[in-house]
Design a protein around this motif. Structure first.
Motif, short mmCIF file in Angstrom:
data_model
loop_
_atom_site.label_atom_id
_atom_site.label_comp_id
_atom_site.label_asym_id
_atom_site.label_seq_id
_atom_site.Cartn_x
_atom_site.Cartn_y
_atom_site.Cartn_z
N ILE A 62 -2.81 4.48 2.82
CA ILE A 62 -2.94 3.07 2.44
C ILE A 62 -4.35 2.83 1.91
N ARG A 63 -4.42 2.26 0.70
CA ARG A 63 -5.72 1.89 0.13
C ARG A 63 -6.03 0.45 0.54
N SER A 66 -11.62 -4.67 -1.16
CA SER A 66 -12.98 -4.91 -0.67
C SER A 66 -13.02 -5.78 0.58
N ASP A 67 -11.95 -6.53 0.83
CA ASP A 67 -11.88 -7.36 2.02
C ASP A 67 -11.19 -6.66 3.19
N GLY A 68 -10.81 -5.41 2.98
CA GLY A 68 -10.15 -4.64 4.04
C GLY A 68 -8.65 -4.87 4.14
N ARG A 69 -8.08 -5.55 3.15
CA ARG A 69 -6.64 -5.78 3.16
C ARG A 69 -5.93 -4.66 2.40
N VAL A 73 -0.92 2.07 -2.17
CA VAL A 73 -0.92 3.40 -1.56
C VAL A 73 -1.39 4.42 -2.58
N ALA A 74 -1.91 5.51 -2.04
CA ALA A 74 -2.37 6.64 -2.87
C ALA A 74 -1.88 7.91 -2.22
#
Length: 79
Positions: A62-63, A66-69, A73-74
């Motif tokens: 899961i990618r 910048s806010d951690g949300r 996916v990668a």
């Protein structure tokens, strides 16, 4: 072994490979039997490795943005 190696589940292939290792480590197998067991074990190890590699390729990480949300996916990168 009655079931062809390619038809075994990963778990059954691994269990058979463990049995082969125990037999070879015991040193009780005759030379011809030991060679046959070694060849079967090599084939089982190769099939187990192929199945693990295929499973790893299917795992996705899961990618996060910048806010951690979660942002998508990668492909999994074990490196």
């Amino acid at each position: 072994m009655d079931t062809p190696i390619d038809d075994l589940s990963f778990e059954d292939a691994l269990k058979r490979l463990e049995e082969i290792v125990r037999q070879l480590e015991s040193g009780e197998a005759k030379l011809d039997d030991a060679i046959r067991l070694y060849e079967e074990g090599t084939h089982l190890r190769q099939k187990c490795t192929e199945r693990l590699d295929a499973a790893q390729a299917r795992i996705e990480a899961i990618r996060l943005d910048s806010d951690g949300r979660p942002a998508g996916v990668a492909p999994f990168n074990a490196g």
